[in-house]
Scaffold this motif. Structure first.
Motif, PDB file in Angstrom:
ATOM      1  N   GLY A 190       0.806  -1.328   0.125  1.00  0.00           N
ATOM      2  CA  GLY A 190      -0.086   0.061  -0.012  1.00  0.00           C
ATOM      3  C   GLY A 190       0.933   1.263  -0.008  1.00  0.00           C
ATOM      4  O   GLY A 190       2.193   1.260   0.359  1.00  0.00           O
ATOM      5  N   PHE A 191       0.318   2.273  -0.681  1.00  0.00           N
ATOM      6  CA  PHE A 191       1.101   3.537  -0.693  1.00  0.00           C
ATOM      7  C   PHE A 191       0.471   4.595   0.196  1.00  0.00           C
ATOM      8  O   PHE A 191      -0.739   5.064  -0.180  1.00  0.00           O
ATOM      9  CB  PHE A 191       1.174   4.085  -2.199  1.00  0.00           C
ATOM     10  N   GLN A 192       1.025   4.981   1.188  1.00  0.00           N
ATOM     11  CA  GLN A 192       0.548   6.054   2.050  1.00  0.00           C
ATOM     12  C   GLN A 192       0.878   7.447   1.552  1.00  0.00           C
ATOM     13  O   GLN A 192       2.147   7.697   1.112  1.00  0.00           O
ATOM     14  CB  GLN A 192       1.053   6.211   3.340  1.00  0.00           C
ATOM     15  N   GLY A 193      -0.223   8.273   1.109  1.00  0.00           N
ATOM     16  CA  GLY A 193       0.043   9.459   0.476  1.00  0.00           C
ATOM     17  C   GLY A 193       0.155  10.535   1.244  1.00  0.00           C
ATOM     18  O   GLY A 193       0.889  10.328   2.721  1.00  0.00           O
ATOM     19  N   HIS A 194      -0.145  11.883   0.935  1.00  0.00           N
ATOM     20  CA  HIS A 194       0.002  12.981   1.792  1.00  0.00           C
ATOM     21  C   HIS A 194      -0.924  13.086   3.053  1.00  0.00           C
ATOM     22  O   HIS A 194      -1.952  12.651   2.767  1.00  0.00           O
ATOM     23  CB  HIS A 194      -0.328  14.211   0.895  1.00  0.00           C
TER      24      HIS A 194
END
Ligand SMILES: [Fe+2]
Length: 492
Positions: free
Chosen positions: A280-284
């Motif tokens: 998963g990619f944690q964004g801003h």
């Protein structure tokens, strides 16, 4: 120059063709009514390459930092744009060509390249009398708030000993302190992180150095009244790979979304690690706060690697339409024995570039402003394939009620990151204006829009016409640090 920019998606079209324009435009044309109460400066920065890439190809994030200042003054707006005069930019201009190779890989640079690789292209923040232009691979550059003249590398009077500095600092609204951090703090591939809290006068108040289990991208962070949270994205760093001519970052789908939770007044002994789902990619960060002993962090999360230019080891990158993305809430319980954490969805649509009312950073809040994408809205195929970071909605979301209100600008329009400006100093949370650039893909023009934050569906109350096309940008800030006296632009 006699070389041309490549006609790749990263360097062409209405969003990504370099602009390279340093301009002063006094008293921009305004359509509609610009509230006279909006007084201050909207600063933002775009990666905008000075020269075509040395290798013939490159990624968006490697462009030279070009700072824009929109000076709002009693119903008028003027624009100034200047490149950050980084060592890297000056070396390129001396040689008349790009000298830099793969993104954040100094081993692929031309021998004539500057020692510092930074482009200062990710955000700008007014702080202690200067404008800091930042990229997470180096210390910031300081610029003059009015002229945008580059003053030089800013090491906070020698107090910051890290080699790097975040491009997502936060200002504590209660104290005015600048909260910031570094990753790869002791150089490329080092797993060292550092947290810094600096007073409004520039004094370093507290720092915490600690090590992560591995070196990985920590692009943004979250702050609350008493804690800071560092999201380690599963994009790891390997110096040996870089020396072989590879990428600085590589996606590792087997790694969890890792978080370090640290008390702001604590030490390295107090660091707690939490693991979220893998791949998963944690964004801003939209915002974070503490309530009833729990730490809540709100951010868009994507189920997979959204950075197609940093593939995993076997070269795989998912196609964008296969990735789900939502605004999520991570809740950390420091009293719990488990180190596992699962995010909970706050909405059901993809969004990014989230901003809150800055007066509520780190405090319980409910209003957020984001760029969103609705695939059901029409898109004009005459504009070619949808570009990277294409957002067709500007949205106000209430994270407490889950309700949202959006404005769709058209089938050929794309927004850049918004900022929120309060209607007055004593206005309630989220009551004010949302200001954002809008690119028209059809005719390659750009406008700066002002919307009423509580009447988003009504569309802009003012459209500020720009006589140049502005390239896609990253981040910016609203500042009243410099008194808005745009008439100076005409007097200089
Ligand atoms: Fe960012």
């Amino acid at each position: 120059m006699t070389t041309s920019f490549p006609q790749t998606p990263e360097f062409s079209g209405a969003l990504y063709t370099p602009s390279r324009a340093e301009v002063d435009v006094f008293d921009l044309e305004v359509e509609g009514t610009l509230p006279t109460g909006i007084n201050g400066t909207f600063y933002q920065v775009s990666p905008d390459p000075q020269y075509p890439p040395m290798l013939g190809h490159d990624i968006f994030f490697n462009g030279d930092g070009l700072v824009s200042a929109f000076f709002f003054d009693k119903g008028t707006v003027s624009l100034r744009r200047r490149y950050v005069q980084t060592d890297r930019l000056l070396a390129q201009r001396r040689e008349g060509r790009s000298l830099n190779g793969i993104y954040r890989n100094i081993y692929t640079n031309d021998p004539k390249a500057a020692g510092s690789n930074t482009t200062a292209n990710t955000t700008v923040q007014a702080y202690n009398g200067v404008l800091l232009a930042m990229k997470e691979d180096a210390l910031p550059y300081a610029l003059d708030l009015r002229t945008l003249e580059t003053l030089g590398v800013h090491d906070f009077g020698g107090q910051i000993l890290s080699q790097t500095f975040t491009a997502h600092p936060k200002v504590d609204p209660l104290t005015g302190n600048l909260l910031a951090f570094s990753y790869e703090a002791k150089g490329d591939g080092s797993p060292d992180l550092a947290y810094f809290e600096l007073a409004p006068d520039g004094t370093l108040l507290h720092e915490i150095w600690f090590q992560a289990p591995y070196a990985a991208m920590v692009h943004d962070f979250a702050v609350t009244a008493h804690h800071v949270v560092f999201p380690l994205i599963p994009l790891t760093v390997d110096v040996a790979r870089m020396k072989d001519g590879g990428q600085h970052f590589q996606w590792q789908p087997d790694l969890p979304q890792l978080f370090a939770v640290v008390p702001r007044q604590g030490s390295s002994r107090d660091v707690r690690w939490f693991k979220g789902p893998a791949n998963g990619f944690q964004g801003h960060t939209l915002n974070a706060f503490e309530e009833d002993g729990l730490i809540h962090v709100d951010m868009p999360v994507t189920g997979g690697n959204i950075f197609y230019f940093f593939p995993q080891a076997d070269g795989f990158v998912p196609s964008p339409e296969t990735l789900s993305s939502q605004l999520m809430r991570w809740t950390f319980d420091l009293c719990a024995d488990s180190d596992r954490v699962e995010p909970v969805a706050l909405n059901d649509f993809p969004c990014e570039f989230p901003r809150c009312d800055d007066r509520y950073i780190g405090r319980p809040y409910e209003h957020g402003f984001v760029l969103a994408f609705d695939p059901q809205r029409p898109y004009n195929p005459a504009n070619g394939p949808m570009p990277f970071q294409f957002f067709n909605l500007l949205t106000h979301i209430n994270v407490r009620t889950g309700k949202s209100e959006s404005w769709f600008a058209g089938d050929s329009e794309c927004f850049q990151e918004p900022i929120f400006v309060p209607r007055s100093t004593d206005a309630g949370e989220g009551d004010g204006y949302v200001i954002a650039l809008l690119n028209h893909l059809g005719n390659h023009t750009t406008e700066l829009l002002v919307l009423d934050s509580f009447q988003m569906e009504a569309g802009p109350i003012a459209r500020i016409k720009l006589p140049l096309r502005m390239r896609m940008s990253l981040h910016g800030c609203w500042s009243q640090a410099f008194p808005p006296q745009t008439r100076h632009l005409a007097e200089e």
